[in-house]
Scaffold this active site. Structure first.
Site, mmCIF file in Angstrom:
data_model
loop_
_atom_site.group_PDB
_atom_site.id
_atom_site.type_symbol
_atom_site.label_atom_id
_atom_site.label_comp_id
_atom_site.label_asym_id
_atom_site.label_seq_id
_atom_site.Cartn_x
_atom_site.Cartn_y
_atom_site.Cartn_z
ATOM 1 N N SER A 146 12.171 -1.083 14.887
ATOM 2 C CA SER A 146 12.454 0.037 15.797
ATOM 3 C C SER A 146 13.946 0.352 15.764
ATOM 4 O O SER A 146 14.773 -0.569 15.724
ATOM 5 C CB SER A 146 12.069 -0.323 17.238
ATOM 6 O OG SER A 146 10.735 -0.719 17.306
ATOM 7 N N GLU A 149 -3.742 -11.330 21.211
ATOM 8 C CA GLU A 149 -4.340 -12.592 20.732
ATOM 9 C C GLU A 149 -3.303 -13.716 20.746
ATOM 10 O O GLU A 149 -3.592 -14.839 21.159
ATOM 11 C CB GLU A 149 -4.901 -12.423 19.305
ATOM 12 C CG GLU A 149 -6.141 -11.553 19.200
ATOM 13 C CD GLU A 149 -5.840 -10.059 19.250
ATOM 14 O OE1 GLU A 149 -4.652 -9.673 19.172
ATOM 15 O OE2 GLU A 149 -6.798 -9.266 19.393
ATOM 16 N N SER A 188 10.106 -8.850 11.822
ATOM 17 C CA SER A 188 8.807 -8.720 11.152
ATOM 18 C C SER A 188 8.958 -8.289 9.698
ATOM 19 O O SER A 188 9.857 -7.506 9.355
ATOM 20 C CB SER A 188 7.943 -7.675 11.860
ATOM 21 O OG SER A 188 7.820 -7.985 13.222
ATOM 22 N N GLU A 235 12.475 -10.854 25.043
ATOM 23 C CA GLU A 235 11.595 -9.705 24.782
ATOM 24 C C GLU A 235 10.365 -9.751 25.690
ATOM 25 O O GLU A 235 9.913 -8.738 26.191
ATOM 26 C CB GLU A 235 11.165 -9.712 23.309
ATOM 27 C CG GLU A 235 10.345 -8.493 22.931
ATOM 28 C CD GLU A 235 10.108 -8.380 21.429
ATOM 29 O OE1 GLU A 235 10.029 -9.429 20.756
ATOM 30 O OE2 GLU A 235 9.990 -7.243 20.948
ATOM 31 N N GLN A 239 16.266 -4.945 15.615
ATOM 32 C CA GLN A 239 15.841 -6.344 15.504
ATOM 33 C C GLN A 239 14.996 -6.488 14.232
ATOM 34 O O GLN A 239 13.881 -5.973 14.176
ATOM 35 C CB GLN A 239 15.013 -6.683 16.748
ATOM 36 C CG GLN A 239 14.367 -8.042 16.760
ATOM 37 C CD GLN A 239 13.220 -8.094 17.786
ATOM 38 O OE1 GLN A 239 12.825 -7.082 18.358
ATOM 39 N NE2 GLN A 239 12.674 -9.264 17.984
ATOM 40 N N GLY A 240 15.540 -7.179 13.222
ATOM 41 C CA GLY A 240 14.845 -7.304 11.933
ATOM 42 C C GLY A 240 14.138 -8.643 11.804
ATOM 43 O O GLY A 240 14.656 -9.550 11.134
HETATM 44 C C1 LIG Z 1 5.766 -0.018 18.402
HETATM 45 C C2 LIG Z 1 6.169 -1.273 17.685
HETATM 46 C C3 LIG Z 1 7.505 -1.589 17.578
HETATM 47 C C4 LIG Z 1 7.894 -2.753 16.896
HETATM 48 N N1 LIG Z 1 9.235 -3.020 16.771
HETATM 49 C C5 LIG Z 1 9.629 -4.115 16.076
HETATM 50 C C6 LIG Z 1 11.024 -4.379 15.877
HETATM 51 O O1 LIG Z 1 11.895 -3.636 16.343
HETATM 52 N N2 LIG Z 1 11.374 -5.443 15.136
HETATM 53 C C7 LIG Z 1 10.455 -6.303 14.602
HETATM 54 O O2 LIG Z 1 10.848 -7.283 13.975
HETATM 55 N N3 LIG Z 1 9.123 -6.070 14.756
HETATM 56 C C8 LIG Z 1 8.691 -4.993 15.482
HETATM 57 N N4 LIG Z 1 7.342 -4.749 15.641
HETATM 58 C C9 LIG Z 1 6.392 -5.597 14.949
HETATM 59 C C10 LIG Z 1 5.578 -6.513 15.853
HETATM 60 O O3 LIG Z 1 6.375 -7.569 16.336
HETATM 61 C C11 LIG Z 1 4.391 -7.027 15.002
HETATM 62 O O4 LIG Z 1 3.585 -5.901 14.702
HETATM 63 C C12 LIG Z 1 3.583 -8.059 15.735
HETATM 64 O O5 LIG Z 1 4.312 -9.245 15.895
HETATM 65 C C13 LIG Z 1 2.266 -8.376 14.987
HETATM 66 O O6 LIG Z 1 2.507 -8.653 13.661
HETATM 67 P P1 LIG Z 1 1.704 -7.906 12.475
HETATM 68 O O7 LIG Z 1 1.750 -6.439 12.751
HETATM 69 O O8 LIG Z 1 2.208 -8.413 11.193
HETATM 70 O O9 LIG Z 1 0.199 -8.360 12.686
HETATM 71 P P2 LIG Z 1 -0.463 -9.728 12.174
HETATM 72 O O10 LIG Z 1 0.387 -10.878 12.618
HETATM 73 O O11 LIG Z 1 -0.764 -9.602 10.735
HETATM 74 O O12 LIG Z 1 -1.793 -9.749 13.014
HETATM 75 C C14 LIG Z 1 -2.950 -8.979 12.639
HETATM 76 C C15 LIG Z 1 -4.053 -9.299 13.663
HETATM 77 O O13 LIG Z 1 -4.380 -10.715 13.591
HETATM 78 C C16 LIG Z 1 -4.241 -11.312 14.881
HETATM 79 N N5 LIG Z 1 -3.714 -12.679 14.744
HETATM 80 C C17 LIG Z 1 -2.645 -13.067 13.997
HETATM 81 N N6 LIG Z 1 -2.452 -14.414 14.124
HETATM 82 C C18 LIG Z 1 -3.401 -14.868 14.983
HETATM 83 C C19 LIG Z 1 -3.721 -16.157 15.526
HETATM 84 N N7 LIG Z 1 -3.002 -17.248 15.224
HETATM 85 N N8 LIG Z 1 -4.781 -16.246 16.389
HETATM 86 C C20 LIG Z 1 -5.502 -15.134 16.730
HETATM 87 N N9 LIG Z 1 -5.268 -13.895 16.228
HETATM 88 C C21 LIG Z 1 -4.219 -13.754 15.376
HETATM 89 C C22 LIG Z 1 -3.237 -10.422 15.612
HETATM 90 O O14 LIG Z 1 -3.364 -10.545 17.012
HETATM 91 C C23 LIG Z 1 -3.613 -9.032 15.100
HETATM 92 O O15 LIG Z 1 -4.708 -8.523 15.816
HETATM 93 C C24 LIG Z 1 6.918 -3.605 16.327
HETATM 94 C C25 LIG Z 1 5.563 -3.278 16.439
HETATM 95 C C26 LIG Z 1 5.186 -2.133 17.111
HETATM 96 C C27 LIG Z 1 3.721 -1.813 17.226
#
Ligand SMILES: Cc1cc2nc3c(=O)[nH]c(=O)nc-3n(C[C@H](O)[C@H](O)[C@H](O)COP(=O)(O)OP(=O)(O)OC[C@H]3O[C@@H](n4cnc5c(N)ncnc54)[C@H](O)[C@@H]3O)c2cc1C
Length: 391
Positions: free
Chosen positions: A163, A374, A131, A246, A128-129
């Site tokens: 992933s 969050e 992020s 999901e 799933q692409g």
């Molecule tokens: C094990 C694992 C597997 C994953 N697999 C996939 C996958 O297969 N495909 C895919 O597309 N993605 C995948 N992801 C990505 C995952 O969906 C993102 O990590 C997640 O959506 C958070 O985005 P970010 O890491 O960019 O954090 P950010 O969005 O940058 O957030 C950083 C921090 O800010 C907080 N924050 C952000 N916006 C707000 C708001 N509006 N209000 C309050 N707090 C806020 C967040 O809660 C977090 O603590 C995976 C992640 C993990 C850990």
């Protein structure tokens, strides 16, 4: 709320239980490194093939696409029995639970016929692409571009945390196809062949030591228009279908797995000695174990309530978000308690196969994957409490 199974549900459970009893392979004892298509990959792929042939993969899918059209209660029974039998996970989970249902909902007949059978049998593995380095929680701000060129989109950009991309054959990819439209309106969902020229996958190592997610780069990757899922520039609706699937984790199997972990910790606490008595006599250890037990009971009962409501209304509510916040944060508290109770033993790879240290480190991702705590709290604030939207 009626917690009893109907005769049909009982029959379903008994049939499944008998099949699992006869078919679950002995526990895998080799390396489980997720990096490559090695023996463990083959073991899991063969297991899914067998599950598919017996008709237990994708049971919620419509019958004409290889499922059983199973109701929510049957899906919960399946998760529960799977966990109870300690059956291996299905390797094509993203295809089965997120992407397949999205293709069922938004795909053309041709796409359904082409892709769905190979998702069920694990012949083709999916990722799933969504992020990107600068678009995670706010995935609609994504920047990977798709530019129309004849009957193809040409894709350039980068995804991250993808992933399974290192073993995937296909990817459900979100790209921006109209940069002038408001951010939710210029996105298109594409079904992308991961073996296309211009796709580069770079594994990322997690804190556990595993490398099960990746950076994926797209350099002039050509994707035929016939691989648009849903409509051009309406990919956000398609993405929402995937995200709803999901987060709609029914939790029935999660409860059984968590309960098994708690029982294993209690068993260790009963036999380990500390300060001249068994660890389970330590007043603080007893507090922690009792606390874990009561939190798990809260999870079990809320899960049952949510299941009961969902099976009546058919519409996933905010319960999915509440349950996800609860189980992910519970699991972090529980694994922390396990490290404290077991002491330095918990860090040894030779102790209980290294499961405690691995699980402790893996739980850090629980409150990030499938929506951070969050973001899920924002959903509860907005949809349940009626508070203003987060900015
Ligand atoms: C094990 C694992 C597997 C994953 N697999 C996939 C996958 O297969 N495909 C895919 O597309 N993605 C995948 N992801 C990505 C995952 O969906 C993102 O990590 C997640 O959506 C958070 O985005 P970010 O890491 O960019 O954090 P950010 O969005 O940058 O957030 C950083 C921090 O800010 C907080 N924050 C952000 N916006 C707000 C708001 N509006 N209000 C309050 N707090 C806020 C967040 O809660 C977090 O603590 C995976 C992640 C993990 C850990």
């Amino acid at each position: 709320m009626d917690l009893n199974l109907t005769p049909n549900e009982q029959q379903f459970r008994d049939e499944l239980r008998a099949w699992l009893q006869a078919n679950v392979p002995p526990p895998w004892t080799g390396s489980t490194a997720a990096e490559e298509k090695g023996e463990y990959f083959d073991f899991l792929r063969n297991w899914q093939k067998k599950v598919c042939e017996a008709g237990w993969a994708g049971i919620s899918w419509p019958k004409e696409y290889g499922g059983r059209g199973a109701a929510i209660i049957e899906q919960a029974i399946l998760q529960e029995e799977w966990a109870r039998a300690e059956a291996p996970a299905l390797i094509n989970a993203l295809g089965l639970y997120l992407i397949g249902p999205t293709i069922v909902a938004a795909g053309t007949e041709e796409q359904k016929k082409r892709f769905l059978p190979k998702i069920l049998s694990a012949e083709e593995i999916w990722c799933q692409g969504f992020s990107e380095p600068n678009s995670g929680s706010d995935v609609a701000s994504l920047g990977t571009k798709g530019v129309l060129d004849g009957d193809h989109f040409v894709v350039n950009g980068q995804k991250i945390w993808t992933s399974m991309a290192h073993v995937a054959d296909w990817c459900l990819l979100l790209v921006r196809t109209d940069s002038n439209a408001p951010k939710h309106k210029g996105i298109t969902a594409l079904l992308v062949d991961m073996h296309s020229p211009g796709v580069t996958v770079r594994p990322l190592r997690q804190i556990t030591g595993d490398a099960s997610f990746n950076e994926v780069f797209f350099d002039n990757v050509r994707v035929p228009l016939s691989n648009v899922l849903g409509e051009v520039n309406k990919g956000w609706q398609t993405a929402i279908t995937t995200l709803m699937n999901e987060r709609a984790n029914l939790g029935a199997g999660t409860y059984i797995a968590f309960r098994r972990n708690l029982d294993a910790l209690i068993a260790r606490a009963r036999e380990m000695k500390r300060n001249g008595h068994t660890t389970s006599q330590d007043p603080l250890v007893r507090q922690k174990l009792a606390q874990a037990f009561l939190e798990l009971e809260i999870f079990r009962l809320n899960n049952t309530r949510s299941l009961s409501k969902l099976s009546k209304t058919g519409i996933p509510g905010a319960e999915g978000s509440i349950l996800k916040i609860f189980w992910s944060e519970y699991n972090q508290r529980f694994q922390q308690a396990a490290m404290e109770i077991l002491g330095p033993y918990a860090q040894l790879h030779g102790f209980d196969n290294g499961r405690w240290v691995f699980d402790y480190l893996r739980t850090r991702a629980n409150t990030i994957e499938a929506g951070t705590s969050e973001i899920l709290r924002n959903i509860v604030a907005e949809r349940v409490l009626g508070l203003p939207k987060s900015y």
